[in-house]
Design a protein around this motif. Structure first.
Motif, short mmCIF file in Angstrom:
data_model
loop_
_atom_site.label_atom_id
_atom_site.label_comp_id
_atom_site.label_asym_id
_atom_site.label_seq_id
_atom_site.Cartn_x
_atom_site.Cartn_y
_atom_site.Cartn_z
N VAL A 1 49.05 38.24 51.22
CA VAL A 1 48.07 39.20 51.75
C VAL A 1 48.79 40.52 52.08
O VAL A 1 48.29 41.61 51.77
N ALA A 2 49.98 40.41 52.68
CA ALA A 2 50.75 41.61 53.02
C ALA A 2 51.09 42.40 51.75
O ALA A 2 51.02 43.64 51.72
N SER A 3 51.44 41.68 50.70
CA SER A 3 51.79 42.34 49.43
C SER A 3 50.57 43.07 48.86
O SER A 3 50.68 44.21 48.40
N ALA A 4 49.41 42.41 48.93
CA ALA A 4 48.18 43.04 48.39
C ALA A 4 47.81 44.27 49.23
O ALA A 4 47.41 45.31 48.67
N LEU A 5 47.98 44.17 50.54
CA LEU A 5 47.64 45.33 51.39
C LEU A 5 48.63 46.48 51.16
O LEU A 5 48.26 47.66 51.19
N ALA A 6 49.88 46.13 50.92
CA ALA A 6 50.87 47.18 50.62
C ALA A 6 50.51 47.85 49.30
O ALA A 6 50.61 49.07 49.14
N PHE B 1 42.89 30.70 55.54
CA PHE B 1 42.52 31.99 54.96
C PHE B 1 41.59 32.64 55.96
O PHE B 1 40.57 32.04 56.31
N GLU B 2 41.88 33.85 56.38
CA GLU B 2 40.90 34.54 57.24
C GLU B 2 39.85 35.19 56.36
O GLU B 2 40.07 35.41 55.17
N GLN B 3 38.73 35.50 57.02
CA GLN B 3 37.66 36.15 56.27
C GLN B 3 38.18 37.44 55.63
O GLN B 3 38.86 38.21 56.32
N GLY B 4 37.92 37.63 54.38
CA GLY B 4 38.38 38.86 53.71
C GLY B 4 39.65 38.66 52.91
O GLY B 4 39.96 39.47 52.03
N GLU C 1 40.48 36.51 50.59
CA GLU C 1 40.26 36.31 49.14
C GLU C 1 39.95 37.63 48.45
O GLU C 1 40.44 37.90 47.36
N GLU C 2 39.16 38.46 49.12
CA GLU C 2 38.78 39.75 48.53
C GLU C 2 40.01 40.66 48.43
O GLU C 2 40.19 41.38 47.44
N ILE C 3 40.85 40.62 49.46
CA ILE C 3 42.07 41.47 49.45
C ILE C 3 42.96 41.07 48.28
O ILE C 3 43.45 41.92 47.52
N LEU C 4 43.18 39.77 48.11
CA LEU C 4 44.04 39.31 47.02
C LEU C 4 43.46 39.71 45.66
O LEU C 4 44.18 40.13 44.75
N ALA C 5 42.15 39.58 45.55
CA ALA C 5 41.50 39.86 44.26
C ALA C 5 41.50 41.35 43.93
O ALA C 5 41.63 41.74 42.77
N ALA C 6 41.41 42.18 44.96
CA ALA C 6 41.24 43.62 44.72
C ALA C 6 42.55 44.35 44.43
O ALA C 6 42.54 45.41 43.82
N HIS C 7 43.67 43.81 44.90
CA HIS C 7 44.91 44.59 44.83
C HIS C 7 46.02 43.80 44.13
O HIS C 7 47.03 43.44 44.72
N THR C 8 45.79 43.54 42.88
CA THR C 8 46.79 42.80 42.09
C THR C 8 47.86 43.78 41.59
O THR C 8 47.68 44.99 41.62
N VAL C 9 48.96 43.21 41.10
CA VAL C 9 50.11 44.05 40.75
C VAL C 9 49.94 44.77 39.41
O VAL C 9 49.14 44.36 38.57
N ASP C 10 50.74 45.83 39.23
CA ASP C 10 50.73 46.59 37.97
C ASP C 10 51.65 45.98 36.93
O ASP C 10 51.49 46.20 35.74
N PHE C 11 52.69 45.31 37.40
CA PHE C 11 53.66 44.72 36.45
C PHE C 11 54.30 43.50 37.10
O PHE C 11 54.21 43.30 38.32
N ILE C 12 54.91 42.69 36.23
CA ILE C 12 55.59 41.48 36.71
C ILE C 12 57.09 41.71 36.55
O ILE C 12 57.54 42.13 35.48
#
Ligand code: BG6
Length: 468
Positions: free
Chosen positions: A210-215, A286-289, A291-302
């Motif tokens: 979650v921290a990674s997605a928010l970053a 999982f807190e509310q939200g 799943e949405e955070i993970l789904a919305a902010h995926t990475v640009d590269f691996i």
């Protein structure tokens, strides 16, 4: 990028490091202690993590903190186009939970980025590379505590704001899957009596995801030029035999690793992991939200590290899903380094194809190399063994690009300058093109010396991977 004759134009050739393994200056200019600053030097993990002995290799490292100009000039001489480094969280937020950053820490990295810019070297910055503040472990219990998400977000946002225009490529957590293997330095959390360590680990990892997605969200909001990647420790798992149970064990172990890149790149937990949690009675909150955070902010590269492949048998792994993180059974077809890491260049091509076919995102190999003992003879180091390892791995990358159509954009080999080993704290396990006069007990002048591999890499880069 389309398939062509070799490495694409503008390919990022370079090298990789981590703050705690080479900066030193562990308490300079307001820096706080990180988890790795408590570790001593030993091939025995238990001793190292218990701090047996009185030598702490990260404290001086190789003194990049004071010698960065000299070192960056050497990287430039080799022709680097990218330099992977990490920022020590404890230079910026010494305890981790402060509201205001430490200006001296921020200024140090400004100087480093300015120096890189002088030579046109693009920084690739890991935000957290095994160096979380010790204070967050002692006072919050590490990543199992949800508060760490907010602390990390503040830290990452501070970096994106400060280094806007200087840094465009970021990795959130180094080898996030190492939580299974080195939880002390990766998540800083352990189970209390009566708790399951596995459940604690997955909860901590969930917070990191979650921290990674928010970053990632913050990075994009601050500068749309920012590109964010995940970083996975990867070793393809081969079945030890064609026995169906061995094939099955290998496949399950493979899934365990790819779970981490799945969450980062696809934005959700794969069904196989949810089924595993259900079978084992593991409960991840999982807190509310979330799943949405993970789904919305995926990475640009691996991005991933690759040193060796591994093998699995049902006899060793037993129940699928259990077993150690990276190394499995010994593969009888492969030679190994002095530290038991099995050398397998084709495995890198396998790895690149696995990630490419699963995600179709740009890839970066951000760690690769041979840890070996070097000998100085008449003031020179003839490290043909290292050159041979690197040459074969570069060829495997070229095959993946040309023959398999893999979208590989960067190669930053590990420990481009000799540095402290993450696993053992040793200096003797050297990866560098540049030798550093420093020994396992902390003796040595810290002088730098170019090895034969320095000139080999310089030629390889100048020819864009053709003259090997
Ligand atoms: C990776 C880490 O696990 O492997 C690096 O990201 C580490 O920090 C590298 O140094 C090589 O491992 P070691 O134990 O040889 O230093």
């Amino acid at each position: 990028m389309s398939a062509g004759k070799g490495f694409p134009e503008g390919f990022f050739w370079g090298g990789a490091t981590a703050a705690n393994q080479f900066e030193g200056g562990w308490d300079a200019d307001g820096k706080g202690p990180s988890v790795i600053d408590q570790l001593t030097c030993s091939r025995d993990f238990a001793e190292r993590f218990a701090g047996v002995g009185d030598y702490y290799p990260s404290h001086i490292g190789i003194d990049f903190y004071h010698r960065y100009k000299e070192d960056i000039a050497l990287f430039a001489e080799m022709g680097f186009r990218m330099f992977r480094m990490s920022i020590a969280w404890t230079r910026i937020f010494p305890n981790g939970d402060e509201l205001e950053p430490n200006e001296a820490g921020l200024a140090f990295y400004d100087d480093v980025f300015d120096e890189l810019a002088k030579y046109g070297i693009e920084p690739l910055v890991t935000i957290s590379h095994f160096e979380m503040p010790q204070y967050l472990v002692d006072h919050y219990g590490g990543w199992r505590n949800r508060k760490l998400i907010g602390f990390f977000e503040r830290y990452a946002t501070t970096l994106f704001e400060r280094y806007q225009g200087k840094v465009n490529y970021w990795l959130t957590f180094n080898e996030i899957n190492m939580a299974t293997f080195l939880p002390q330095i990766s998540i800083g959390s352990k189970a209390e009596a009566g708790e399951s360590q596995e459940e604690v680990m997955y909860q901590a990892l969930h917070h990191q995801f979650v921290a990674s997605a928010l970053a990632t969200k913050a990075a994009r909001a601050i500068d749309p030029e920012n590109r964010i990647g995940c970083m996975i420790a990867y070793a393809p798992v081969y079945p030890l035999s064609a026995k169906p149970e061995d094939v099955w064990s290998a496949q399950r172990k493979e899934e365990e690793k790819l779970f981490f890149s799945d969450v980062h790149a696809r934005g959700y937990y794969p069904p196989s992991k949810l089924a595993y949690f259900a079978t084992k009675g593991i409960n991840v909150t999982f807190e509310q939200g979330d799943e949405e955070i993970l789904a919305a902010h995926t990475v640009d590269f691996i991005s991933f590290s690759y040193y060796a492949s591994s093998a699995a048998s049902f006899a060793q792994s037993g129940v699928p899903g259990e077993g150690n993180a990276l190394m499995g059974e010994k593969n009888p077809y492969l030679a190994e380094s002095e530290w038991g890491w099995q050398v397998d260049p084709l495995g890198l091509r396998v790895a690149l194809n696995t990630f490419h076919s699963r995600y179709q995102l740009p890839l970066m190999v951000v760690e690769n190399g041979l840890g070996a003992v070097d000998e100085i003879v008449d003031g020179e180091i003839h490290d043909d063994y290292r050159i041979s390892y690197l040459r074969d791995h570069v060829k495997a990358m070229r095959d993946a690009i040309v023959l398999d159509g893999v979208d590989l954009v960067a190669y930053t080999s590990w420990g481009c300058i000799d540095l402290v080993s993450a696993g053992t704290g040793e200096m003797a396990k050297r990866y560098g093109y540049i030798h550093v006069d420093r020994n396992n007990d902390g003796s040595g002048s810290l002088d730098r010396l170019k090895k034969d591999s320095f000139y080999w890499y310089q030629k390889a880069i100048a020819s864009n991977g053709e003259d090997l």
